[in-house]
Design an enzyme around this catalytic site. Structure first.
Site, PDB file in Angstrom:
ATOM      1  N   ASP A 192     -24.389 -46.747   5.744  1.00  0.00           N
ATOM      2  CA  ASP A 192     -22.822 -46.988   5.657  1.00  0.00           C
ATOM      3  C   ASP A 192     -22.346 -46.941   7.020  1.00  0.00           C
ATOM      4  O   ASP A 192     -22.774 -46.213   7.968  1.00  0.00           O
ATOM      5  CB  ASP A 192     -22.441 -45.866   5.042  1.00  0.00           C
ATOM      6  CG  ASP A 192     -20.844 -46.102   4.266  1.00  0.00           C
ATOM      7  OD1 ASP A 192     -20.806 -46.556   3.211  1.00  0.00           O
ATOM      8  OD2 ASP A 192     -20.026 -45.750   5.182  1.00  0.00           O
ATOM      9  N   ASP A 195     -23.589 -50.504  10.896  1.00  0.00           N
ATOM     10  CA  ASP A 195     -22.353 -51.436  11.053  1.00  0.00           C
ATOM     11  C   ASP A 195     -22.946 -52.747  10.620  1.00  0.00           C
ATOM     12  O   ASP A 195     -23.669 -53.393  11.491  1.00  0.00           O
ATOM     13  CB  ASP A 195     -21.508 -51.463  12.377  1.00  0.00           C
ATOM     14  CG  ASP A 195     -20.411 -52.334  12.199  1.00  0.00           C
ATOM     15  OD1 ASP A 195     -20.074 -53.260  11.454  1.00  0.00           O
ATOM     16  OD2 ASP A 195     -19.770 -52.394  13.579  1.00  0.00           O
ATOM     17  N   VAL A 196     -22.624 -53.361   9.430  1.00  0.00           N
ATOM     18  CA  VAL A 196     -23.200 -54.718   9.030  1.00  0.00           C
ATOM     19  C   VAL A 196     -22.737 -55.846  10.054  1.00  0.00           C
ATOM     20  O   VAL A 196     -23.303 -56.713   9.975  1.00  0.00           O
ATOM     21  CB  VAL A 196     -23.048 -54.749   7.585  1.00  0.00           C
ATOM     22  CG1 VAL A 196     -23.842 -53.840   6.828  1.00  0.00           C
ATOM     23  CG2 VAL A 196     -21.982 -55.144   7.389  1.00  0.00           C
ATOM     24  N   ASN A 244     -23.799 -54.470  -0.357  1.00  0.00           N
ATOM     25  CA  ASN A 244     -22.647 -54.225  -0.989  1.00  0.00           C
ATOM     26  C   ASN A 244     -21.530 -54.074   0.023  1.00  0.00           C
ATOM     27  O   ASN A 244     -20.326 -54.001  -0.344  1.00  0.00           O
ATOM     28  CB  ASN A 244     -22.881 -52.943  -1.881  1.00  0.00           C
ATOM     29  CG  ASN A 244     -21.411 -52.340  -2.122  1.00  0.00           C
ATOM     30  OD1 ASN A 244     -20.912 -52.592  -3.095  1.00  0.00           O
ATOM     31  ND2 ASN A 244     -21.081 -51.253  -1.645  1.00  0.00           N
ATOM     32  N   TYR A 256     -11.373 -63.332   2.245  1.00  0.00           N
ATOM     33  CA  TYR A 256     -12.340 -62.820   1.265  1.00  0.00           C
ATOM     34  C   TYR A 256     -12.652 -63.600   0.294  1.00  0.00           C
ATOM     35  O   TYR A 256     -14.094 -63.586   0.111  1.00  0.00           O
ATOM     36  CB  TYR A 256     -11.170 -61.859   0.479  1.00  0.00           C
ATOM     37  CG  TYR A 256     -12.266 -60.722  -0.391  1.00  0.00           C
ATOM     38  CD1 TYR A 256     -12.729 -59.632   0.195  1.00  0.00           C
ATOM     39  CD2 TYR A 256     -12.240 -61.019  -1.714  1.00  0.00           C
ATOM     40  CE1 TYR A 256     -13.599 -58.647  -0.529  1.00  0.00           C
ATOM     41  CE2 TYR A 256     -13.099 -60.005  -2.377  1.00  0.00           C
ATOM     42  CZ  TYR A 256     -13.581 -58.939  -1.964  1.00  0.00           C
ATOM     43  OH  TYR A 256     -14.487 -58.209  -2.654  1.00  0.00           O
ATOM     44  N   LYS A 261     -16.844 -64.539   0.112  1.00  0.00           N
ATOM     45  CA  LYS A 261     -17.632 -64.113  -1.226  1.00  0.00           C
ATOM     46  C   LYS A 261     -18.174 -65.457  -1.775  1.00  0.00           C
ATOM     47  O   LYS A 261     -19.065 -65.295  -2.449  1.00  0.00           O
ATOM     48  CB  LYS A 261     -16.534 -63.520  -2.194  1.00  0.00           C
ATOM     49  CG  LYS A 261     -16.289 -62.042  -1.823  1.00  0.00           C
ATOM     50  CD  LYS A 261     -17.490 -61.168  -1.426  1.00  0.00           C
ATOM     51  CE  LYS A 261     -17.316 -59.888  -1.346  1.00  0.00           C
ATOM     52  NZ  LYS A 261     -18.188 -58.874  -1.193  1.00  0.00           N
ATOM     53  N   THR A 294     -12.110 -48.425  -8.406  1.00  0.00           N
ATOM     54  CA  THR A 294     -12.451 -47.842  -7.082  1.00  0.00           C
ATOM     55  C   THR A 294     -11.357 -47.220  -6.335  1.00  0.00           C
ATOM     56  O   THR A 294      -9.877 -47.478  -6.734  1.00  0.00           O
ATOM     57  CB  THR A 294     -13.064 -48.681  -6.247  1.00  0.00           C
ATOM     58  OG1 THR A 294     -12.367 -49.726  -5.852  1.00  0.00           O
ATOM     59  CG2 THR A 294     -14.242 -49.316  -6.913  1.00  0.00           C
TER      60      THR A 294
END
Length: 259
Positions: A35, A58-59, A85, A151, A155, A186
């Site tokens: 994360d 950090d992706v 994710n 976004y 996706k 969430t």
């Protein structure tokens, strides 16, 4: 925890990611929560039981991904399952008010991040001749949601990349699938509802099942696709959305039954 499958969950310190981490731990996996917040990742890994690992990653930073995956492999020797994710939300602005930097940031995290982590883990899985990857797409990548260009594009890219990797690696013992959630209860969605950017009542009326998803429900689908029960499934984008994508009528999708 030697001999147990090793599962890496990016963005696993909260929300859907943490629900996935909990589910995989319950299934007997050794879980690594990667994360952006390394301290939170470590705390959440400890919360699901001894032997699990939390680390900062950090992706969107190639160096962070490379060093993070190397550290996991140095500790565990292999990675059997990967759940991509990690992601960030967009600003819900009209198209004419969106800017390139914000667009690029969302694509860099939500799409390029999936690529970078999958590439690094894929090298290890190819060497060991087995593995399962599940990417988090979204209904935003399967349909048109206004004001959500970056976004949705990211996706949709995740869904396309899932299929591409799946057919490339199918003969190598590696399965690659995706889950496309609908609206999930969430903290991030709660913030969007509180700010007025999302209308919960309208969402629920638009969803045939008439409610939001719980993170654990998404986690169950992710676990299924990683598990031996899905051994002949690859290249699938599974909608877990309460019927959102199936609904094509006008008006509300759900109304209470009348006596």
């Amino acid at each position: 925890m030697a001999g147990q499958p090793v599962a890496v969950v990016t963005g696993g310190a909260e929300g859907i990611g943490f629900a996935v981490a909990e589910r995989f731990a319950q299934a007997g996996c050794t879980v690594v929560i990667a994360d952006l917040d390394g301290s939170k990742a470590a705390a959440k890994a400890a919360a699901i039981g001894p032997g699990h690992l939390g680390l900062a990653m950090d992706v969107a930073d190639e160096g962070s991904v490379t060093s993070g995956i190397a550290a996991i492999l140095a500790r565990h020797g292999r990675i059997d399952m990967l759940v991509n994710n990690a992601g960030i939300a967009d600003t819900h602005k009209p198209t004419v008010d969106q800017d390139n930097l914000a667009f690029e940031r969302i694509v860099r995290v939500n799409l390029q991040g999936v690529f970078a982590v999958s590439r690094e883990v894929g090298r290890s899985m190819l060497a060991q001749g087995r593995g399962a990857i599940v990417n988090l797409s979204s209904i935003a990548g399967l349909s048109g949601l206004p004001r959500r260009n970056a976004y949705g594009a990211a996706k949709a890219g995740v869904a396309a990349m899932t299929r591409s990797m799946a057919v490339e690696w199918a003969g190598c013992g590696i399965r690659v699938n995706a889950v496309a959630p609908g609206y999930v209860r969430t903290a991030l969605l709660a913030e969007l509802i509180a700010s007025g950017r999302v209308d919960q009542a309208r969402l629920q009326r638009r969803t045939p099942m008439g409610r939001l998803a719980e993170p654990a429900e998404i986690a169950e689908a992710v676990w299924f696709l990683c598990s031996p029960a899905a051994s002949y499934i690859t290249g699938v984008v599974l909608s877990v959305d309460g019927g959102w994508m199936a609904f094509g009528d006008s008006g509300d999708a759900w109304t209470p039954l009348q006596d």
